[in-house]
Every structure is written in C-alpha cells, then in structure tokens.
Enzyme design. Structure first.
Site, short mmCIF file in Angstrom:
data_model
loop_
_atom_site.label_atom_id
_atom_site.label_comp_id
_atom_site.label_asym_id
_atom_site.label_seq_id
_atom_site.Cartn_x
_atom_site.Cartn_y
_atom_site.Cartn_z
N ARG A 12 4.40 -2.63 -7.42
CA ARG A 12 3.58 -3.30 -6.28
C ARG A 12 2.48 -4.52 -6.85
NH1 ARG A 12 3.69 0.43 -1.71
NH2 ARG A 12 3.48 2.13 -3.58
N ASP A 39 6.25 2.71 -9.48
CA ASP A 39 5.24 1.31 -8.58
C ASP A 39 5.11 -0.14 -9.10
OD1 ASP A 39 4.16 0.76 -6.25
OD2 ASP A 39 2.99 2.46 -6.07
N1 GTP Z 1 12.28 2.00 -5.59
C1 GTP Z 1 12.08 2.79 -4.81
N2 GTP Z 1 11.28 2.29 -3.16
C2 GTP Z 1 11.50 3.21 -2.63
C3 GTP Z 1 11.80 4.42 -2.36
N3 GTP Z 1 11.68 4.38 -1.02
C4 GTP Z 1 10.93 3.64 -0.32
N4 GTP Z 1 10.90 2.86 -1.80
C5 GTP Z 1 9.62 1.64 -1.29
O1 GTP Z 1 8.04 2.30 -1.65
C6 GTP Z 1 7.53 1.14 -0.57
C7 GTP Z 1 6.55 1.59 0.59
O2 GTP Z 1 6.25 2.40 -0.48
P1 GTP Z 1 5.37 4.51 -0.41
O3 GTP Z 1 5.15 5.26 -1.77
O4 GTP Z 1 6.74 4.69 1.03
O5 GTP Z 1 4.53 3.78 0.50
P2 GTP Z 1 3.15 3.60 0.50
O6 GTP Z 1 2.95 1.95 1.08
O7 GTP Z 1 2.13 3.45 -1.07
O8 GTP Z 1 1.71 3.85 0.90
P3 GTP Z 1 1.66 4.64 2.04
O9 GTP Z 1 0.36 3.63 2.81
O10 GTP Z 1 0.81 5.67 2.37
O11 GTP Z 1 3.14 4.49 3.38
C8 GTP Z 1 8.26 0.01 0.22
O12 GTP Z 1 8.67 -0.84 -0.74
C9 GTP Z 1 9.72 1.37 0.14
O13 GTP Z 1 10.97 0.17 0.27
C10 GTP Z 1 12.78 5.36 -3.54
O14 GTP Z 1 13.16 5.36 -3.71
N5 GTP Z 1 12.82 4.07 -4.62
#
Ligand code: GTP
Ligand code: ZN
Length: 204
Positions: free
Chosen positions: A128, A126
């Site tokens: 971000r 992650d």
């Molecule tokens: N690299 C990668 N990114 C993903 C994948 N699936 C979803 N994403 C990205 O993950 C991000 C969303 O994060 P999530 O981990 O689904 O959720 P979160 O934002 O951490 O948590 P919530 O608030 O509960 O949704 C978005 O930017 C999606 O594009 C994947 O398999 N690989």
C-alpha cells in the site's frame, strides 16, 4: 500523483447521515471516498480512520479478516462522537487487488500465512501507498487526527506526509475462530498492535 475531487453527497447509514466525497486518482484511475460526519473544525484533532478496501470483509461479511468489523465500529464511534472522518482507499488486498487476494487466500487455505501467501505470489507483504491521503484530508479540512488503527506503520506514513496524528486509538474488533491465526500473524509479522487480544498457542 494527482488526486481530483469530483463530487459530494449525503450517505445515510445505520449509524447516522454521513457526507460522502468522491475523488479520482488520475494516475492509477482508482476512485477513493472520504466520509465525513458533522462539522469538521480544523483546529481540533478529529477522530478518524484510514480504511483500505476489503470487498470480502466490508461487503461480503467475510470472517477471514477483521476489516468489516473495524469499518462498522469506526463509523459507529464517529457517529457517537458527532464528528469524524473515514478515508476509504481503494487498495484492495494490501495493494495487490481482489483477484490476487483470492489467489493469496487459496494459498492460505493450503497452509501459507497471509505474508507467505503474498510473497509466494511475488508481492511484498504490504504494497500500500498512502500519498493520496494528504490531498483528500486537505479537501475535507482535517490536518490533526485521532486515528483508529492497530497499525503503527500507517501512523508513521501519515506523519511523514505532514499530517498530525495526536493519538492512535486501538480498533481491536472482530476476532473469531476463522481469523485468529491471521490476526496473530499480523501482530507477529506485520507489526500490528493487538495487545487486547489473547491468542491461543495452537496453530503456530
Ligand atoms: N493480500 C492480502 N490482503 C489482505 C488479507 N487480509 C486482508 N487483506 C487486505 O488488507 C487490507 C487491510 O489491512 P490490514 O492489514 O487488515 O489492516 P491495516 O489497514 O494495516 O491496519 P488497521 O488500521 O489496524 O486495520 C485490506 O486492503 C484487505 O483487503 C490477506 O490475507 N492477504
Ligand atoms: Zn479484510
């Protein structure tokens, strides 16, 4: 980081008419959006969501993840509450970008899980950052939040920016046969709280 507010307009949606506020990050040149609904009184905690861009889930109806379902449900809850906000952050693919996310999906099609795929590509699970949240929240006049998320790390990141998160509201929607394994990996490897879901043991 320097976040510049650019402009606001109305955004009519199936759930009601939101106000849309555009921001530009002068360092990354990413364009972020805040949606607000109703009058935001900065003395009460406001229902909201910080949503990371997922083109495939949010716009292309993908069942690989839960993003689109979470976004729609959050907008619906906010409209029902008559007040709230969404920060739509342009950090696609947990910060690796759309094309790298497609590369990661390719690896996942061959058996890697969502974390392993990022790592095989040389990224962190992650990537971000959440610093842009603070100036965006200041502009929309919100400093105390009831946050719809399953991710405790997001809550922690917001608190460390000085934002008051008075409540975490689970947002467990959109589980299906294509994302069950992915959701389970998020719960076991990325710390997401998915307690309302019951996962089958196969696939592990
Ligand atoms: N690299 C990668 N990114 C993903 C994948 N699936 C979803 N994403 C990205 O993950 C991000 C969303 O994060 P999530 O981990 O689904 O959720 P979160 O934002 O951490 O948590 P919530 O608030 O509960 O949704 C978005 O930017 C999606 O594009 C994947 O398999 N690989
Ligand atoms: Zn997604």
């Amino acid at each position: 980081m320097s976040i510049k507010y650019v402009a606001s307009s109305k955004l009519p949606t199936p759930w009601g008419v939101f106000d849309m506020h555009g921001f530009e990050d002068n360092e990354t040149h990413k364009e972020h959006v805040a949606l607000t609904f109703g009058e935001l009184d900065d003395n009460t905690p406001i229902l909201g969501r910080v949503h990371s861009e997922c083109l495939t889930g949010d716009a292309l109806f993908s069942l690989r993840c839960d993003c689109g379902f979470q976004l729609q449900t959050a907008m619906q809850h906010i409209a029902e509450a008559g007040q709230g906000f969404i920060l739509y952050l342009r950090q696609e693919g947990r910060g690796i970008g759309l094309l790298n996310k497609i590369r990661a999906y390719e690896l996942q099609d061959k058996g890697a899980n969502t974390v392993e795929a990022n790592e095989q590509l040389g990224f962190e699970a992650d990537q971000r950052q959440y610093n842009m949240i603070l100036p965006m929240m200041q502009k929309i006049n919100v400093n105390s939040v009831r946050l719809m998320t399953n991710n405790p790390r997001k809550v922690k990141a917001m608190k460390s920016l000085g934002i008051e998160v008075v409540e975490r509201i689970p947002l467990q929607v959109g589980k299906n046969r294509y994302n069950e394994h992915y959701l389970k990996t998020k719960s076991t490897e990325l710390g997401h709280i998915m307690s309302e879901y019951h996962f089958s043991d196969k696939d592990e």
